[in-house]
Scaffold this active site. Structure first.
Site, mmCIF file in Angstrom:
data_model
loop_
_atom_site.group_PDB
_atom_site.id
_atom_site.type_symbol
_atom_site.label_atom_id
_atom_site.label_comp_id
_atom_site.label_asym_id
_atom_site.label_seq_id
_atom_site.Cartn_x
_atom_site.Cartn_y
_atom_site.Cartn_z
ATOM 1 N N ASP A 16 0.932 -1.007 0.157
ATOM 2 C CA ASP A 16 -0.022 -0.145 -0.101
ATOM 3 C C ASP A 16 0.963 1.189 0.015
ATOM 4 O OD1 ASP A 16 -2.226 1.338 -0.078
ATOM 5 O OD2 ASP A 16 -2.761 1.225 2.060
ATOM 6 N N ARG A 29 -0.439 9.155 -10.220
ATOM 7 C CA ARG A 29 -0.625 8.137 -9.327
ATOM 8 C C ARG A 29 -0.142 6.690 -9.960
ATOM 9 N NH1 ARG A 29 -3.897 7.477 -4.941
ATOM 10 N NH2 ARG A 29 -4.155 5.614 -5.517
ATOM 11 N N HIS A 33 2.507 3.309 -8.955
ATOM 12 C CA HIS A 33 2.281 1.725 -9.356
ATOM 13 C C HIS A 33 3.370 1.230 -10.024
ATOM 14 C CE1 HIS A 33 -1.521 2.035 -7.528
ATOM 15 N NE2 HIS A 33 -2.270 2.872 -8.410
ATOM 16 N N LEU A 127 11.577 -20.471 -5.065
ATOM 17 C CA LEU A 127 10.441 -19.377 -4.531
ATOM 18 C C LEU A 127 9.313 -19.560 -5.179
ATOM 19 C CD1 LEU A 127 10.916 -16.600 -2.574
ATOM 20 C CD2 LEU A 127 10.016 -15.906 -4.771
#
Ligand code: IPE
Ligand code: IPE
Ligand code: MG
Length: 232
Positions: A16, A29, A33, A127
């Protein structure tokens, strides 16, 4: 090599703060991201180095459709680019991709890319990179209960629910990290994190580094997990 004792096997990350990271820098924004995707790559490498076996990243929630179309589809573009640009690395690092959430609702080419990469990495033994995309825990439970209703069992047990969750192939997360200072779960893995440890970091996700991950892991390593039993 520096090692941390009592490492969690499975770490879930609620990434977040991408938007606030960008706004603070007077950037759109989506730039946040974008940088968030780089942080994913960084944290995968760090997790491999530290010896974490499973990493789940909350990339897009069922609630995130409420955002502007431009942001939603911008995030999908970033996920698409992320998958394209990291596919070679996933193969060469023996990483197995898993996905939680109904990714068939994403743009068709992206859904196809995901299916292709799930197939190509399915036998990898390194992984596990579990991406939660178009994921919501309530949605996951509703889906699970509907699958069980179709089976027509008169009674269902915990193991029935567990085998019909998206994450049925994975052990429950041991540690949940949420960045950006918010202290909530936002519909993330509600069933699976019943006994997980929670760690909140003030750092915005795009600024999250190996150093921050190590801090979270060290904090986790000092905790005593009791699962309802007595104090040691
Ligand atoms: C998290 O960053 C990424 C997604 C939810 C896709 P946000 O976009 O929620 O960032 P803030 O919370 O607005 O800062
Ligand atoms: C949670 O972050 C979802 C993801 C990290 C993908 P949000 O920013 O969407 O959650 P809220 O709105 O703060 O609860
Ligand atoms: Mg947010």
């Amino acid at each position: 090599m520096y090692s941390i004792k009592n490492l969690p096997t499975h770490v879930g990350i609620i990434m977040d703060g991408n938007g606030r990271w960008a706004i603070k820098r007077h950037l759109p924004r989506l730039a946040g991201h974008q940088r968030g995707a780089l942080a994913i790559k960084r944290i995968i490498t760090a997790a491999e180095e530290l010896g974490i076996k499973i990493l789940t990243f909350f990339a897009f929630s069922t609630e995130n459709w409420k955002r502007d179309k431009e942001e939603v589809y911008g995030i999908f573009d970033i996920v698409r680019n992320y998958l394209k640009s990291s596919s070679e690395e996933l193969y060469s690092h023996n990483i197995k991709l898993c996905v939680m959430g109904d990714y068939t609702k994403l743009p068709e080419d992206l859904a196809e890319k995901i299916t292709e990469m799930l197939e190509k990495t399915k036998d990898n033994t390194g992984l596990i990179l579990n991406l939660a995309i178009n994921y919501g825990a309530r949605d996951e439970l509703v889906r699970a209960f509907n699958l069980l209703a179709k089976e027509g069992k008169p009674e269902i047990g915990a193991e029935d629910i567990e085998r019909t969750l998206y994450s049925s192939n994975l052990p429950d997360p041991d540690l949940i990290i949420r960045t950006s200072g918010e202290q909530r779960l936002s519909n993330f893995m509600l069933y699976q994190i019943a006994c997980a440890e929670l760690y909140f970091s003030k750092v915005f996700w795009p600024s999250f580094t190996k150093r921050h991950l190590k801090k979270a892991l060290k904090n986790y390593s000092k905790r005593e997990r009791r699962y309802g039993g007595n104090h040691k």
